[in-house]
Design a protein around this motif. Structure first.
Motif, short mmCIF file in Angstrom:
data_model
loop_
_atom_site.label_atom_id
_atom_site.label_comp_id
_atom_site.label_asym_id
_atom_site.label_seq_id
_atom_site.Cartn_x
_atom_site.Cartn_y
_atom_site.Cartn_z
N HIS A 63 25.65 18.77 4.19
CA HIS A 63 25.70 20.02 4.96
C HIS A 63 24.29 20.58 5.20
O HIS A 63 24.03 21.22 6.23
CB HIS A 63 26.55 21.06 4.23
CG HIS A 63 27.98 20.65 4.04
ND1 HIS A 63 28.94 20.84 5.01
CD2 HIS A 63 28.60 20.02 3.01
CE1 HIS A 63 30.11 20.38 4.58
NE2 HIS A 63 29.93 19.87 3.36
N TRP A 64 23.38 20.33 4.26
CA TRP A 64 22.05 20.92 4.35
C TRP A 64 21.16 20.26 5.38
O TRP A 64 20.12 20.81 5.76
CB TRP A 64 21.39 20.94 2.98
CG TRP A 64 21.92 22.09 2.18
CD1 TRP A 64 23.00 22.10 1.35
CD2 TRP A 64 21.44 23.43 2.23
NE1 TRP A 64 23.21 23.35 0.85
CE2 TRP A 64 22.27 24.19 1.37
CE3 TRP A 64 20.38 24.07 2.88
CZ2 TRP A 64 22.06 25.56 1.17
CZ3 TRP A 64 20.18 25.42 2.68
CH2 TRP A 64 21.01 26.15 1.84
N CYS B 15 27.87 23.11 12.51
CA CYS B 15 27.87 21.75 11.96
C CYS B 15 27.86 21.78 10.44
O CYS B 15 28.60 21.03 9.78
CB CYS B 15 26.65 20.96 12.46
SG CYS B 15 26.73 20.41 14.16
N GLY B 16 27.02 22.63 9.87
CA GLY B 16 26.91 22.71 8.41
C GLY B 16 28.18 23.22 7.75
O GLY B 16 28.51 22.83 6.63
N LEU B 17 28.90 24.10 8.45
CA LEU B 17 30.13 24.68 7.91
C LEU B 17 31.36 23.84 8.22
O LEU B 17 32.44 24.14 7.71
CB LEU B 17 30.33 26.09 8.47
CG LEU B 17 29.28 27.15 8.08
CD1 LEU B 17 29.53 28.44 8.86
CD2 LEU B 17 29.31 27.41 6.58
N LEU C 221 33.08 19.19 13.69
CA LEU C 221 31.74 18.62 13.60
C LEU C 221 31.35 17.94 14.91
O LEU C 221 30.23 18.14 15.41
CB LEU C 221 31.67 17.61 12.46
CG LEU C 221 30.30 16.93 12.26
CD1 LEU C 221 29.21 17.96 12.00
CD2 LEU C 221 30.35 15.92 11.13
#
Length: 485
Positions: A164-165, A91-93, A100
């Motif tokens: 993203h975090w 998900c973050g990448l 996503l």
């Protein structure tokens, strides 16, 4: 580390895993505008960032809980953590909408596996009534307060770094929780799959729940509850559920033994859980919109606005919930908590256009905090009261399923009716802030009514708990509530 202390440390580890799952929902809500701008989502497609997670999560909770009973609750918890952490990394990448959404679905699978068995592990680790009440109070605080904590965390991460975090932060938390779980959680072995797993039952209940959650979050929310698509998909979900019940009634080794529903307290507590969560969901979701769209708060200030709610709920849950349940019984504690929740929602229903945080918002959130800190530990105790050791994972999964279905239904119903009311007021020529506030007020009134129905169920369906029997071999086979009156 002695065994007594290790049990409580293990509880903290379990609740850390639960907090990570709960935080994920509201953290993502706060970051949705940033995700939309970065990945080019339309308003309608953006909903799938949330819906993909909810469909997998709500659809697999019962199955995951039962697999924990049959194989190993510890094993299912650890496997779920691994899936959740890996999906969070993806998900973050994610650099596209498709990646996503797919990763969010897998994240929902991991979340279901992790959270479905937690209550089952807790009630087996804490068989003594007073200790169990205290442990369930801690768990309920984490499960309830995580939503408001997520609003603050989402605002800090999204504004301070980037969206993203909100997913990357799960990785160190999940890894630390996994390492601690391997060391601290007791090894367990389920009843086994030797007599055959109920694969047909698993397919039917998973399909019924996934289709039901999809119907609530997609066609019902977008097209209305009376649309042909909503009615047809909803009817198909109900049909699958009926087929599942028929299957379980005849199966030699059912996935979900129907005996678990014979307890009035178990059935009633799950019904109350679903209705109360549906009514309360407006406080977090629509209350957030009121603060941002009417009072002009940014995401960080919105999170800070809910901080007193979380702090008070934590203080009460960790210090007093167990004492209340032990002293007055779960049913009486639940009733008091529900009355305070209804009062808090009723206060929210009168928020004005030019509202003041100290006068119009804070008192309502504090009332809700007091009510939740009493009601939800009592609900968890009642919902687990009829489970045998062999069915503890199933009962845990059932509690989480009713919670998620209630949240999804509450979001769809309250948001739809609120938007409809706002549209009517805008068509009458009312200013935007006034039209929005009128829609939110209606939603909070409906939430109050849902909690009032919960109070009626608690009064008419739930039975007062019986005191703990003396040392008895049969009593040890059960996981009774036994908190005394």
């Amino acid at each position: 580390m002695n065994s007594e202390r290790s049990r409580w440390v293990a509880l903290a580890v379990l609740c850390t895993g639960m907090l990570m799952i709960v935080l994920d929902v509201t953290v993502v809500n706060v970051a949705l505008p940033a995700i939309q701008n970065d990945l080019g989502f339309t308003q309608s497609s953006l909903a799938w960032v949330v819906n993909a997670y909810l469909i997998a999560f709500g659809g697999l909770l019962l199955l995951a809980g039962r697999v924990g009973d049959l194989v190993s609750r510890r094993g299912v918890f650890l496997a779920g953590l691994a899936v959740f952490v890996l999906a969070s990394l993806v998900c973050g990448l994610a650099g596209s909408q498709e990646v996503l959404i797919a990763a969010r679905f897998v994240q929902g699978v991991g979340g279901a596996m992790t959270s479905a068995v937690i209550l089952g592990v807790i009630v087996t680790m804490f068989p003594e009534p007073r200790e169990r009440a205290k442990a369930l109070g801690f768990y309920s605080f984490v499960a309830s307060a995580g939503g408001s904590i997520g609003l603050l965390a989402g605002g800090v991460l999204t504004q301070g770094i980037n969206w993203h975090w909100i997913f990357f932060i799960n990785i160190p938390i999940g890894l630390a929780t996994g390492v601690a779980s391997v060391r601290l959680l007791p090894r367990d072995r389920g009843t086994g799959l030797g007599r055959g797993a109920d694969l047909l039952g698993a397919v039917l209940i998973t399909a019924a729940l996934m289709l039901g959650v999809y119907t609530i979050v997609k066609p019902a929310a977008e097209l209305g509850w009376g649309s042909a698509q909503t009615l047809s998909l909803g009817g198909a979900s109900v049909l699958l559920l009926l087929l599942f019940v028929l299957r379980e009634a005849k199966a030699r080794d059912p996935l979900v033994p129907l005996r678990i529903f014979r307890s009035a307290n178990v059935s009633g507590a799950n019904a109350i859980q679903s209705l109360t969560v549906a009514g309360m969901f407006g406080m977090f979701f629509l209350g957030t919109l009121y603060l941002q769209r009417v009072l002009g708060y940014d995401s960080l200030t919105t999170g800070l606005a809910f901080l007193p709610h979380s702090v008070l709920m934590g203080a009460l849950s960790l210090r007093y919930s167990e004492r209340l349940v032990t002293r007055f019984g779960a049913r009486a504690t639940l009733l008091g908590g529900l009355v305070l929740i209804a009062a808090g929602l009723a206060l929210f229903a009168r928020v004005p256009v030019g509202g003041s945080y100290l006068v119009d918002v804070l008192p309502a959130t504090l009332l809700l905090a007091v009510g939740i800190s009493g009601a939800f530990p009592a609900l968890a105790a009642l919902a687990m009261s009829g489970a045998t050791r062999e069915d503890a994972g199933l009962a845990s999964g059932l509690v989480n399923t009713t919670t998620q279905v209630g949240a999804a239904m509450g979001l769809a119903v309250l948001a739809t009716l609120s938007a409809t009311r706002t549209g009517h007021l805008a068509a009458e020529g009312r200013p935007e802030a006034e039209a929005l506030t009128g829609g939110y007020q209606l939603a909070f009134l409906i939430g109050t009514a849902l909690v009032a129905v919960s109070i009626a169920i608690a009064l008419t369906v739930l039975k007062p708990e019986r005191p703990e029997p003396a040392e008895d071999s049969e009593a040890e086979e059960e996981l009774p509530l036994s908190v005394g009156l």
